[in-house]
Motif scaffolding. Structure first.
Motif, PDB file in Angstrom:
ATOM      1  N   PRO A 173       0.804  -1.230   0.000  1.00 19.84           N
ATOM      2  CA  PRO A 173       0.000   0.000   0.000  1.00 19.84           C
ATOM      3  C   PRO A 173       0.835   1.278   0.000  1.00 19.84           C
ATOM      4  CG  PRO A 173      -0.123  -1.106   2.131  1.00 19.84           C
ATOM      5  CD  PRO A 173       0.580  -2.034   1.208  1.00 19.84           C
ATOM      6  N   GLU A 174       0.247   2.318  -0.595  1.00 19.39           N
ATOM      7  CA  GLU A 174       0.937   3.624  -0.614  1.00 19.39           C
ATOM      8  C   GLU A 174       0.490   4.462   0.568  1.00 19.39           C
ATOM      9  OE1 GLU A 174      -0.792   6.614  -1.295  1.00 19.39           O
ATOM     10  OE2 GLU A 174      -2.731   5.778  -1.867  1.00 19.39           O
ATOM     11  N   PHE A 175       1.403   5.305   1.061  1.00 19.25           N
ATOM     12  CA  PHE A 175       1.069   6.229   2.154  1.00 19.25           C
ATOM     13  C   PHE A 175       1.471   7.634   1.721  1.00 19.25           C
ATOM     14  CE2 PHE A 175       1.806   2.066   4.081  1.00 19.25           C
ATOM     15  CZ  PHE A 175       0.605   1.881   4.771  1.00 19.25           C
ATOM     16  N   ALA A 188      -4.602   2.719   8.911  1.00 23.34           N
ATOM     17  CA  ALA A 188      -3.775   3.932   9.030  1.00 23.34           C
ATOM     18  C   ALA A 188      -4.612   5.165   8.695  1.00 23.34           C
ATOM     19  CB  ALA A 188      -2.562   3.843   8.105  1.00 23.34           C
ATOM     20  N   ASN A 189      -5.287   5.146   7.558  1.00 22.35           N
ATOM     21  CA  ASN A 189      -6.087   6.316   7.180  1.00 22.35           C
ATOM     22  C   ASN A 189      -7.241   6.542   8.161  1.00 22.35           C
ATOM     23  OD1 ASN A 189      -4.537   7.063   5.061  1.00 22.35           O
ATOM     24  ND2 ASN A 189      -6.010   6.641   3.448  1.00 22.35           N
ATOM     25  N   ALA A 190      -7.864   5.459   8.607  1.00 21.04           N
ATOM     26  CA  ALA A 190      -9.001   5.602   9.529  1.00 21.04           C
ATOM     27  C   ALA A 190      -8.521   6.149  10.875  1.00 21.04           C
ATOM     28  CB  ALA A 190      -9.698   4.263   9.717  1.00 21.04           C
ATOM     29  N   ILE A 236      -3.751  -2.796   6.893  1.00 19.73           N
ATOM     30  CA  ILE A 236      -2.901  -1.737   7.460  1.00 19.73           C
ATOM     31  C   ILE A 236      -3.206  -0.400   6.795  1.00 19.73           C
ATOM     32  CG2 ILE A 236      -0.502  -0.871   7.543  1.00 19.73           C
ATOM     33  CD1 ILE A 236       0.342  -3.813   8.153  1.00 19.73           C
ATOM     34  N   LYS A 237      -3.384  -0.415   5.471  1.00 19.58           N
ATOM     35  CA  LYS A 237      -3.658   0.839   4.765  1.00 19.58           C
ATOM     36  C   LYS A 237      -4.942   1.495   5.288  1.00 19.58           C
ATOM     37  CE  LYS A 237      -4.061   4.165   2.071  1.00 19.58           C
ATOM     38  NZ  LYS A 237      -3.434   4.875   1.024  1.00 19.58           N
ATOM     39  N   TYR A 238      -6.014   0.710   5.376  1.00 15.50           N
ATOM     40  CA  TYR A 238      -7.286   1.279   5.850  1.00 15.50           C
ATOM     41  C   TYR A 238      -7.195   1.729   7.300  1.00 15.50           C
ATOM     42  CZ  TYR A 238      -9.923   0.117   1.708  1.00 15.50           C
ATOM     43  OH  TYR A 238     -10.398   0.093   0.423  1.00 15.50           O
ATOM     44  N   ARG A 249       1.024  11.464   0.771  1.00 13.82           N
ATOM     45  CA  ARG A 249       0.165  12.637   0.940  1.00 13.82           C
ATOM     46  C   ARG A 249       0.289  13.509  -0.290  1.00 13.82           C
ATOM     47  NH1 ARG A 249       3.113  14.577   6.137  1.00 13.82           N
ATOM     48  NH2 ARG A 249       4.700  13.496   4.916  1.00 13.82           N
ATOM     49  N   GLU A 250      -0.829  13.940  -0.826  1.00 14.24           N
ATOM     50  CA  GLU A 250      -0.762  14.867  -1.956  1.00 14.24           C
ATOM     51  C   GLU A 250       0.032  16.079  -1.512  1.00 14.24           C
ATOM     52  OE1 GLU A 250      -4.272  15.954  -4.200  1.00 14.24           O
ATOM     53  OE2 GLU A 250      -5.027  13.917  -3.940  1.00 14.24           O
ATOM     54  N   SER A 251       0.834  16.595  -2.392  1.00 16.14           N
ATOM     55  CA  SER A 251       1.710  17.754  -2.209  1.00 16.14           C
ATOM     56  C   SER A 251       3.028  17.379  -1.523  1.00 16.14           C
ATOM     57  CB  SER A 251       1.043  18.936  -1.477  1.00 16.14           C
ATOM     58  OG  SER A 251       1.001  18.706  -0.096  1.00 16.14           O
TER      59      SER A 251
END
Ligand code: UGA
Length: 431
Positions: A150-152, A207-209, A203-205, A154-156
């Motif tokens: 999975p990618e982590f 982390a964002n949650a 893990i991806k979900y 952040r835009e910008s």
């Protein structure tokens, strides 16, 4: 190593360019012919600081194509980076992922490919890796492996997040394939955590949650601060100094937006539900996030009494600073609601004006300078945390306004300074 990236969107391009920077040969594929033609000419279709330079610098190691056969001919590790937009019920739409899996299967068979590894970078619900395996298996009967990485990003800040990540997650039920994917990152200084397939997807979900939960938590603390006369900015500093809590993602405001948090929190809630678990905390995280924007409108109503006919300048349209992305931007939603109540809206954003125009009605007046929108305004709403809004000539803005009211939805300005300038100022949870 010879790698392919399928899906030349934001994740695909940043991942592909970074892999090339790490010395790998990368074939980037997309079904959008026009996008690929532009990329071949060096035109980057998204705004991401440092990406154009990275692609240009590594152009001899990057090729672009619309042809899946070429992808399978040129690479043996394939990263699926296509979009997984939300469906009506909050679950992730896997149409694009499925179609890529079928195409890979067909071409693996056609080219009699060997030792193929299919990696998901796209955020996909737990169990998707297994589905990808089954889809490819329908046509291709030889051995191949499926990995989740999975990618982590952040835009910008995506290029930095890719080259200097906090950790790299690699999940597979095939340890040799996981080690091979780990090898791609051998020159990146970051711990690599190897798990099974489902765990990496989770893990991806999670982390964002969790980050979204932090935001909704501090927003609720802010709402109580408003009632009891405490300052949420100092509360965040105070609790964030505890290393166990950490300072990041404790900025109170109008709630989270963007193409990831809203979608991923809803999807985790949905697939927990589908698996027979009611994830109560996430339900509240979503509710609080929806409520935050209403509170901004309530604050406007409190001061303006009647919204109909009032002139409101909205500063910031992007879902966060330093991007031109307006997907699930809270600013856009707030503008739509204010218009429904009869307000006249003018809007300014340093980067996102063009994208916002596609999402907002013709009635919004888009201004090239904040000062132009301030003329005759009854209120200013700060909706995106662009730091340069702090440097505006606020005394001149005040002179242009009909009523010097600022609703600072991102706690960007200093309340004392604004009040000294004789603005009526309200932030979020600032007592
Ligand atoms: C997010 C994650 O941070 C990345 O790690 C992840 O890879 C990415 O989603 C993804 O899944 O692809 P991003 O959507 O670019 O990245 O944006 P963030 O910087 O995380 O901000 C999300 C939203 O939260 C923005 O609307 C921002 O204004 C809001 N936010 C952020 C707050 O309201 N308070 C904060 O303290 C931090």
């Amino acid at each position: 190593m010879k790698l392919s990236i399928i899906g030349a969107g934001y994740v695909g391009l940043v991942t592909g360019a970074s892999f090339a920077e790490l010395g790998h040969d990368v074939t980037i594929m997309d079904i959008d012919d026009e996008k690929i033609r532009k990329l071949e000419k060096g035109i980057i279709p998204i705004h991401e600081p440092g990406l154009d330079r990275l692609i240009d610098k590594n152009s001899d190691r990057i090729s672009f194509t619309t042809n899946m056969e070429q992808v399978v001919r040129e690479a043996d590790i394939h990263f699926i980076c296509v979009w997984t937009p939300p469906l009506e019920d909050g679950s992730a739409d896997l149409t694009a992922v499925r179609s890529v899996a079928r195409e890979l299967g067909k071409n693996f068979k056609k080219l009699k490919a060997k030792n193929q590894i299919v990696v998901t970078k796209s955020t996909v619900p737990v169990g998707t890796g297994k589905k990808i395996r089954a889809l490819i298996r329908q046509t291709y009967k030889n051995e191949f492996s499926v990995v989740s990485n999975p990618e982590f990003l952040r835009e910008s800040q995506a290029v930095a997040d890719m080259m200097r990540p906090d950790r790299i997650i690699i999940g597979s039920n095939d340890n040799i394939a996981a080690q091979k994917v780990a090898e791609i990152y051998k020159d990146v200084k970051a711990p690599i955590i190897i798990t099974d397939l489902a765990t990496a997807e989770m893990i991806k979900y999670a982390a964002n949650a969790f980050l979204a939960t932090k935001i909704s938590f501090i927003n609720e603390v802010a709402n109580v601060c408003d009632l009891v006369g405490a300052d949420v900015e100092q509360v965040a500093e105070g609790i964030g100094s505890d290393k166990r809590i950490g300072k990041s993602f404790l900025k109170a405001g109008m709630g989270y937006g963007g193409s990831c948090f809203p979608k991923d929190v809803r999807a985790l809630h949905q697939f927990s539900n589908d698996s027979g678990y009611d994830f109560k905390l996430l339900k509240s995280v979503i509710e609080v996030n929806e409520q935050q924007r209403n509170l901004i409108i309530d604050k406007l109503n409190k001061h303006l009494k009647i919204m109909n006919g009032k002139n409101i300048l909205v500063l910031g349209l992007a879902f966060k600073a330093y991007t031109d992305d307006v997907r699930e931007s809270v600013a856009i939603d707030v503008i739509n609601r204010l218009q429904k109540e009869g307000a006249n809206i003018s809007a300014y954003d340093p980067l996102a004006l063009i994208n916002a125009q596609k999402h907002l009605g013709e009635d919004v007046i888009f201004v090239g300078k904040a000062y132009d929108g301030a003329q005759g305004a009854d209120a200013i709403v700060i909706a995106t945390e662009w730091p340069n809004f702090k440097d505006l000539d606020w005394p001149s803005i005040k002179d242009l306004m009909r009523k010097p009211l600022i609703i600072d939805g991102r706690n960007l300005l200093d309340p004392n300074e604004m009040r000294r300038m004789k603005f009526t100022y309200e932030g979020v949870g600032r007592g």
